[in-house]
Design an enzyme around this catalytic site. Structure first.
Site, short mmCIF file in Angstrom:
data_model
loop_
_atom_site.label_atom_id
_atom_site.label_comp_id
_atom_site.label_asym_id
_atom_site.label_seq_id
_atom_site.Cartn_x
_atom_site.Cartn_y
_atom_site.Cartn_z
N HIS A 29 -36.14 -31.34 2.93
CA HIS A 29 -36.86 -32.45 3.56
C HIS A 29 -36.05 -33.74 3.43
O HIS A 29 -36.04 -34.37 2.38
CB HIS A 29 -38.23 -32.61 2.88
CG HIS A 29 -39.22 -33.39 3.67
ND1 HIS A 29 -39.72 -32.97 4.88
CD2 HIS A 29 -39.82 -34.60 3.43
CE1 HIS A 29 -40.58 -33.86 5.34
NE2 HIS A 29 -40.65 -34.86 4.48
N ARG B 139 -43.46 -34.17 11.83
CA ARG B 139 -44.16 -34.89 10.76
C ARG B 139 -45.69 -34.81 10.84
O ARG B 139 -46.33 -34.42 9.90
CB ARG B 139 -43.77 -36.37 10.79
CG ARG B 139 -42.35 -36.67 10.38
CD ARG B 139 -42.20 -38.17 10.18
NE ARG B 139 -40.82 -38.59 10.21
CZ ARG B 139 -40.43 -39.84 10.10
NH1 ARG B 139 -41.32 -40.80 9.97
NH2 ARG B 139 -39.15 -40.17 10.13
N TYR C 40 -44.20 -37.80 -15.07
CA TYR C 40 -45.23 -37.54 -16.07
C TYR C 40 -46.11 -36.34 -15.73
O TYR C 40 -46.79 -35.80 -16.59
CB TYR C 40 -46.12 -38.77 -16.27
CG TYR C 40 -45.37 -39.98 -16.75
CD1 TYR C 40 -44.67 -39.97 -17.95
CD2 TYR C 40 -45.36 -41.15 -15.99
CE1 TYR C 40 -43.98 -41.09 -18.39
CE2 TYR C 40 -44.68 -42.28 -16.42
CZ TYR C 40 -43.99 -42.24 -17.62
OH TYR C 40 -43.31 -43.34 -18.06
#
Length: 844
Positions: free
Chosen positions: A78, A32, A122
């Site tokens: 992932h 990570r 969006y």
């Protein structure tokens, strides 16, 4: 029913917890938080870019919905939440977060004000052009592929990047027990540094810094060149100072100065910064600002800060740098995964690791391409043999019933090249060598792959033109194969290829540096944060002290009443007046013979009608201890190296001279300056050098003048020696150090009732120390006793203050120069029970 016994394993809980925590820590470090040193990417970044490539989300194609990419990433590669992936995508698309954005976004992707991006449904994204350089040659077996979290897909372990992404975009991450914070850099400079390392593998970091000047942040700003950069590049750890860029604008109509902030330090939130400045102005932590406005638009950043008149822009900026994030420290900690292990690396080590990665990629790519070329050469060789024997092959095909038999016959048949065909091959020596010289038996056997390509041969390939093209293609492939073999075997050739590819990247993506690197002052002193202004300090008998701006008092005519400067409380009165400036330090001498240091800017700034604050709030005075003398000093770097003395005179006529260096280490409880006799107190203190003249003035109008050398240097705790013999009830009121270099200076003396006069210095003869002296002014009921004397020039002004707090500022030129044994003229009108208590010179 018989129950089966379960296998119970006894384990040590301490070991289990330790091992579990280590496993967790390593998964965070590797999976990570830390980037790989080779491609500069964390796993989530790598998976996003790979997913976009697999979806064909290229820079020259249409945008795709962010939600679609996020879904693909979390579904295939992932195993984490969609918010984590989308937040990473947003940052990769923000031009103020990454120096070279890896994703092109369409829609609202947040702002430098801290506004969050629109929801993923969006916004639309696609890879940026530079991202394709991270993926170049991925399909050529250049890197290892590993299984994804559910073993259904393969993902690259690392990307075969052509760009030194770790340095050009930097990285930030917090792992368990370690963190990384690598600043971004300019791609041109980094590539120049890489090329320098290729040309000289033993290059030192100092030489490398000729190419790589320092970090280059996407928000530009200014980096201090004299702090942190060298250490960070040399050790992998350090900190640099980043300061916002500004310009000063002056309105031609109103003459108002404005500070325009057009670049901020990296990762500073603009909206929070403006809010902080506004709060500081409201709380009066920063003075001199009357308007603050954000005028940023699509053309760029613009924070407008309007300044009040007579405000120093330098002082305001110093305060802004000190109290806000207009100036920040950026901690560099270059930690990355090197061969799967976290490691702190310096600048050269990071570049060397990137170049080593490029070597492996280019070699793997060359091996892949060489295998492919060998297959093509093999097929082309069969086609050329077939064309030279085309009639025989056609007859063989005609006379055979089955295709299997044709293949067997073609494979088992011996094939030759005729002499006239050899001449054709001689036209190209490379092809001739391949066919004739290297084939000692002068006969050829076809392989299964060659036979397959011969049977797939189209008739138009038999034309002379196509035949010629086959030979040319064969020749090109042979050259390519030779070149690839050189790359694989010759290190020099390999490094040449890497260098050429880096130069191409530099030409395609190189841009100008954004962040300026300058040397600026960063260790700000308190004086750098305060505007230098001339002020008037007043101290009352009960110890109330304050300062006001000198500009509040305009010069009036001699003999005037003046105006109120201090609101005096009952049974209190003004004792001391001092004209100085806010950058100076005052030395306060107490009735116990102790000296205290106090900066003027630490005192309360008040208006004319305020009392001030008790001086005990600023000094550790003991019970019944009062400040009896004040000396203003302007400190500079070598003041303690020069032979300067503090000269003291007490009310009883005792004088003392001590080196200033004896007081160079002030303490909060003060330093013993003089041993005073009972009921005696300091009347005057001043700084002296060698060859000065000393003048002592008494309240009964007497004065003595002697040479400073007559007073020997003594220590801090000594009493001193007699400076002037006094009559009963007489006392010293003033000490003047005569500056022998000043020409046409006069002595101004003032009495309790406001009468005063000027007398030429030559009228005061030099006599020995410890004498009674001569008359300085006539003392009578009209005049009252002498209050103070000072040395003045014609252009000077003086300030006179009474015990009632009335202050008058007049020009020295209005006071007549008359003899010693005279009464003087009225300087300030006083009322009943009102007396002049102090006189201060203002040198203009």
């Amino acid at each position: 029913m018989i129950k089966k016994k379960k296998n119970i394993i006894n384990i040590n809980i301490e070991k289990e917890l330790k091992q579990s925590y280590l496993d967790y820590a390593m998964s965070v470090i590797i999976g990570r938080a830390l980037p790989d040193i080779r491609d500069g990417l964390k796993p989530v970044h790598r998976r996003i870019i790979y997913a976009m490539k697999m979806m064909g989300n290229d820079y020259n194609k249409n945008y795709k919905k962010s939600a679609r990419i996020v879904g693909d990433v979390i579904g295939k590669y992932h195993p984490h939440g969609d918010i984590a992936v989308y937040d990473t995508i947003v940052r990769m698309a923000q031009s103020f977060s990454l120096r070279y954005t890896l994703i092109e976004g369409q829609g609202n992707f947040g702002s430098i004000d801290g506004d969050s991006a629109a929801a993923m449904r969006y916004t639309e994204i696609r890879m940026s052009k530079i991202s394709h350089e991270l993926l170049k040659d991925l399909e050529k077996n250049t890197v290892n592929f590993i299984k994804n979290y559910d073993n259904t897909e393969f993902i690259p372990e690392v990307l075969p990047t052509r760009i030194p992404n770790l340095l050009i975009n930097g990285s930030t991450g917090i792992a368990v027990g370690m963190a990384t914070n690598i600043p971004p850099h300019n791609i041109k400079e980094i590539i120049n540094g890489c090329i320098a390392c290729i040309e000289n593998k033993n290059i030192k970091i100092k030489e490398l810094m000729k190419y790589i000047k320092g970090p280059d942040f996407p928000t530009a700003a200014i980096v201090n060149s004299c702090i942190g950069i060298k250490k960070a590049y040399r050790t992998g750890k350090g900190k640099i100072l980043i300061r916002a860029n500004h310009i000063i604008e002056i309105n031609k109509k109103t003459n108002i100065k404005s500070i325009i902030i057009n670049e901020l330090p990296y990762q500073v939130n603009k909206a929070k910064l403006i809010e902080k400045i506004n709060s500081l102005v409201k709380n009066k932590n920063i003075e001199g600002i009357f308007n603050l406005r954000d005028e940023s638009d699509k053309d760029g950043m613009r924070i407008l800060i309007n300044l009040k008149k007579h405000t120093s822009s330098k002082i305001v900026l110093n305060n802004l740098h000190s109290l806000t994030k207009l100036q920040i420290y950026f901690g560099i900690n270059m930690v990355a995964l090197n061969k799967g292990k976290p490691q702190t690396l310096n600048l050269k080590e990071i570049i060397d690791c990137f170049l080593q990665h490029r070597k492996e990629i280019v070699i793997n790519r060359s091996i892949f391409e060489l295998k492919k070329i060998k297959k093509n050469i093999h097929k082309l060789k069969g086609l050329i043999i077939a064309i030279f024997n085309i009639e025989k092959i056609i007859n063989l095909i005609k006379n055979t019933n089955e295709i299997k038999s044709v293949k067997k016959k073609l494979i088992s048949e011996k094939w030759y090249i005729k002499n006239n065909d050899k001449i054709k091959l001689l036209l190209n020596k490379n092809i001739y060598d391949s066919f004739i010289i290297n084939n000692k038996n002068k006969k050829y056997y076809l392989t299964y792959e060659q036979v397959k390509s011969i049977l797939d041969l189209k008739l138009y390939k038999l034309t002379n033109l196509e035949y010629s093209n086959l030979l040319k293609e064969y020749y090109k492939l042979k050259l390519k194969s030779r070149n690839l073999k050189k790359i694989i075997k010759c290190k020099k050739k390999l490094m040449f290829v890497i260098k050429e590819e880096l130069l191409k990247i530099k030409n395609d993506f190189g841009d100008k540096r954004k962040t300026k690197i300058k040397n600026f002052k960063f260790n700000l002193k308190q004086e750098d944060l305060i505007q230098k202004e001339d002020v008037v300090i007043t101290l009352s008998n009960k110890g109330y002290i304050k300062y006001q701006l000198l500009s509040l008092y305009v010069a009036q005519h001699r003999g005037g009443r003046g105006k109120i400067a201090v609101k005096v409380k009952n049974q209190d009165f003004i004792e001391k007046l001092l004209v100085t400036n806010t950058h100076n330090t005052i030395l306060c001498f107490s009735s116990f013979g102790i000296i205290y240091w106090l900066k003027v800017n630490q005192l309360p700034k008040s208006d004319r009608y305020s009392v001030g604050k008790p001086i005990k709030k600023f000094l550790n005075l003991k019970n019944n201890e009062k400040i009896t003398a004040i000396l203003s000093m302007s400190f500079y770097s070598n003041i303690f190296k020069k032979k300067i003395y503090i000269f003291m005179a007490t009310s009883w006529g005792i004088v003392k001279k001590t080196l200033l260096t004896a007081f160079m280490r002030p303490r909060c409880n003060g330093i013993r300056a003089i041993k005073l006799n009972k009921n005696d107190k300091l009347a005057g203190v001043s700084l002296v050098k060698d060859n000065n003249n000393i003048m002592l003035f008494s309240s009964y109008g007497k004065v003595v003048r002697f040479i400073e050398k007559e007073v020997r240097v003594t220590g801090r705790v000594s009493t001193g020696m007699i400076g002037m013999k006094l009559n009963n009830n007489d006392k010293i009121v003033s000490l003047i150090i005569i500056n022998n270099k000043k020409i046409n200076s006069t002595i101004l003396t003032i009495t309790e009732k406001g009468y005063g006069k000027r007398t030429n210095i030559i009228n005061y003869p030099i006599k020995s120390r410890a004498t009674k002296g001569v008359v300085s002014i006539k003392v009578n009921k009209r005049n009252g006793l002498v209050v103070s004397s000072t040395e003045v020039l014609n252009n000077d002004q003086v300030m006179i203050i009474t015990n009632m707090g009335i202050l008058l500022r007049i020009k020295v030129i209005e006071i007549k120069v008359i003899g010693r044994n005279t009464q003087g003229v009225i300087l300030i009108k006083t009322l009943n029970k009102e007396n002049v208590v102090s006189l201060q010179k203002i040198s203009l």
